[in-house]
Design an enzyme around this catalytic site. Structure first.
Site, PDB file in Angstrom:
ATOM      1  N   ASP A 155      -3.355 -18.026   1.751  1.00 12.46           N
ATOM      2  CA  ASP A 155      -4.519 -18.671   1.130  1.00 12.46           C
ATOM      3  C   ASP A 155      -5.115 -19.717   2.069  1.00 12.46           C
ATOM      4  O   ASP A 155      -6.335 -19.806   2.258  1.00 12.46           O
ATOM      5  CB  ASP A 155      -4.168 -19.268  -0.247  1.00 12.46           C
ATOM      6  CG  ASP A 155      -2.814 -19.959  -0.289  1.00 12.46           C
ATOM      7  OD1 ASP A 155      -2.031 -19.823   0.685  1.00 12.46           O
ATOM      8  OD2 ASP A 155      -2.521 -20.640  -1.278  1.00 12.46           O
ATOM      9  N   TYR A 194       0.816  -1.213   0.000  1.00 12.90           N
ATOM     10  CA  TYR A 194       0.000   0.000   0.000  1.00 12.90           C
ATOM     11  C   TYR A 194       0.855   1.270   0.000  1.00 12.90           C
ATOM     12  O   TYR A 194       0.374   2.352  -0.313  1.00 12.90           O
ATOM     13  CB  TYR A 194      -0.958   0.031   1.203  1.00 12.90           C
ATOM     14  CG  TYR A 194      -2.064  -1.014   1.149  1.00 12.90           C
ATOM     15  CD1 TYR A 194      -2.219  -1.849   0.048  1.00 12.90           C
ATOM     16  CD2 TYR A 194      -2.958  -1.161   2.191  1.00 12.90           C
ATOM     17  CE1 TYR A 194      -3.224  -2.802   0.002  1.00 12.90           C
ATOM     18  CE2 TYR A 194      -3.974  -2.111   2.150  1.00 12.90           C
ATOM     19  CZ  TYR A 194      -4.087  -2.929   1.054  1.00 12.90           C
ATOM     20  OH  TYR A 194      -5.087  -3.871   1.016  1.00 12.90           O
ATOM     21  N   ASP A 226     -11.268  -8.652   7.447  1.00  8.23           N
ATOM     22  CA  ASP A 226     -12.662  -8.532   7.009  1.00  8.23           C
ATOM     23  C   ASP A 226     -13.352  -9.901   7.016  1.00  8.23           C
ATOM     24  O   ASP A 226     -14.528 -10.012   7.370  1.00  8.23           O
ATOM     25  CB  ASP A 226     -12.748  -7.916   5.607  1.00  8.23           C
ATOM     26  CG  ASP A 226     -12.886  -6.394   5.662  1.00  8.23           C
ATOM     27  OD1 ASP A 226     -12.536  -5.811   6.714  1.00  8.23           O
ATOM     28  OD2 ASP A 226     -13.339  -5.790   4.674  1.00  8.23           O
ATOM     29  N   ASP A 274      -5.555  -6.736   5.801  1.00 10.77           N
ATOM     30  CA  ASP A 274      -6.740  -5.995   5.361  1.00 10.77           C
ATOM     31  C   ASP A 274      -7.842  -6.989   4.992  1.00 10.77           C
ATOM     32  O   ASP A 274      -8.995  -6.884   5.428  1.00 10.77           O
ATOM     33  CB  ASP A 274      -6.326  -5.152   4.136  1.00 10.77           C
ATOM     34  CG  ASP A 274      -7.378  -4.147   3.729  1.00 10.77           C
ATOM     35  OD1 ASP A 274      -8.414  -4.062   4.400  1.00 10.77           O
ATOM     36  OD2 ASP A 274      -7.163  -3.451   2.719  1.00 10.77           O
ATOM     37  N   LYS A 301       3.212 -15.415   2.534  1.00 14.96           N
ATOM     38  CA  LYS A 301       3.132 -16.138   1.261  1.00 14.96           C
ATOM     39  C   LYS A 301       4.571 -16.486   0.874  1.00 14.96           C
ATOM     40  O   LYS A 301       5.060 -16.159  -0.216  1.00 14.96           O
ATOM     41  CB  LYS A 301       2.436 -15.239   0.222  1.00 14.96           C
ATOM     42  CG  LYS A 301       2.067 -15.935  -1.068  1.00 14.96           C
ATOM     43  CD  LYS A 301       0.902 -16.908  -0.945  1.00 14.96           C
ATOM     44  CE  LYS A 301       0.670 -17.621  -2.257  1.00 14.96           C
ATOM     45  NZ  LYS A 301      -0.224 -18.769  -2.149  1.00 14.96           N
TER      46      LYS A 301
END
Ligand code: NAD
Length: 357
Positions: free
Chosen positions: A224, A141, A252, A248, A192
């Site tokens: 994942d 980001y 959620d 992020d 990852k």
């Protein structure tokens, strides 16, 4: 000593939910002797409307001078066509990075009264209590270079940079281990590392930091798989620590396990414990102005502020107990309403919490 709180309502439902949180703080001031003063300032679209900037200078100055920041939410369709650097989200990213708020704590706690509000089976989610520690000021980001360019062959391409320095990984890892020591003493680091070099370094540094916390059990998981496990068997997790973008998305997912995004608070802390506190949801333009938004995430963010920045743990407990009592009474906003409970609006929910205090 009187502490200063910068109150930034923002856009959409922001002002409505912040009004209820301010009501709770006013009650703590008048009835329980909490020594604070609050000052309001615009941010996001409201910042653009007031000063043509999503993070007006005066707002940033106030936030820097304050002991803590309470934020509603930013964003709205009327700002979607502004140049990227003037969009509301820039105000949020800007204040997080200007204040050095690198550690984002996002609890996903299921209130037993709301077990049926979750889309998952009660046996999968009842008793759920996860804390996601998301790195907030680094990675893709913020990484540079970034942009959209046209290649020599005329094809346009977009690009971003996912980057972490060792000190950045180390400080977020410490933040997670410190918190795990006060909870279930388990940390799952999500990365990852099978594909990304930045994750390879992340895993190496987290593993090294873990040596300083022999009482905490560390595990690693690919992002994942973590997304899958959060839905399959979420109670296996205590503290999860992860990168900005992974966090992020995963937070959620975790929020939905609890039934409503309208119930979940968050804290973003700097290295000294100064923090910005905000609900995890956005400005909900679809319900803004209707008086039906759930203010509990914002009120519970006030509880986190009392606990992590103002050192008023007893008052934080009091707010959390008041919220639980209101739920016991069957009082619900529309987002958490189920058959047989009483549907109320934003203001009535705030009043109910104040009464329960
Ligand atoms: P959102 O969180 O605003 O809304 C998602 C859904 O949840 C909507 O149906 C909304 O009505 C509902 N919802 C959210 N908060 C609620 C509450 N307190 N009570 C009841 N229902 C609630 O996400 P979105 O729709 O993707 O984004 C809307 C705007 O918010 C966009 O401009 C986005 O950029 C912005 N946004 C801001 C933040 C932030 O300020 N931290 C976070 C996410 C999105």
């Amino acid at each position: 000593m009187t502490k200063k709180i910068a109150v930034l309502p923002g856009d959409g439902i922001g002002p409505e939910i912040i009004a209820e949180a301010v009501k709770v703080l006013d009650t703590l001031k008048s009835r329980f002797g909490l020594k604070i003063e609050m000052e309001l300032a615009p941010i996001g679209g409201a910042g653009y409307d007031a000063a043509k900037q999503p993070l007006p200078e005066a707002t940033l100055k106030l936030a820097k001078a304050a002991n803590a920041v309470l934020l509603g939410a930013v964003g709205g369709p009327q700002y979607d066509n502004l140049p990227r650097e003037l969009r509301p989200e820039r105000g949020l990213l800007g204040i997080r990075s200007e204040l050095g708020l690198f550690s984002n704590l996002r609890p996903a706690l299921l209130y037993p009264q709301l077990v049926h509000a979750s889309t998952l089976k009660p046996e999968v989610v009842s008793g759920l209590d996860i804390l996601i520690v998301r790195e907030l000021t680094g990675s893709i980001y913020f990484g540079k270079p970034r942009g959209i360019r046209t290649r020599d062959d005329g094809v346009r391409e977009g690009f971003n940079t996912m980057i972490y320095s060792e000190p950045e990984i180390e400080r977020i890892a410490r933040s997670a281990f410190d918190i795990a020591m006060k909870r279930g003493k388990k940390v799952c680091s999500v990365d990852k590392a099978n594909v990304l070099e930045v994750s390879e370094l992340w895993r190496e540094v987290v593993t090294r930091v873990a040596k300083d916390y022999p009482k905490v059990e560390l595990s690693h998981m690919y992002v994942d798989n973590a997304a899958m496990q959060l839905v399959r068997a979420p109670k296996q997790f205590d503290v999860m620590v992860t990168d900005n973008m992974f966090g992020d998305i995963l937070s959620d997912v975790a929020s939905m396990l609890t039934g409503s995004i309208g119930m979940l608070p968050s804290a973003s802390l700097d290295a000294k414990g100064k923090g910005m506190y905000e609900p995890i949801h956005g400005s909900a333009p679809d319900i803004a102005g209707k008086g039906i938004a759930n203010p509990l995430a914002t009120i519970l963010s006030v509880a986190m502020m009392l606990r992590y920045t103002l050192n008023e743990a007893a008052l934080a407990d009091r707010i959390e107990q008041a919220v639980s009592k209101v739920l016991d009474l069957g009082i619900r906003t529309a987002d958490i309403w189920t058959e047989g409970t009483k549907k109320v609006g934003t203001k009535e929910m705030g009043d109910a919490v104040v009464a329960a205090l």
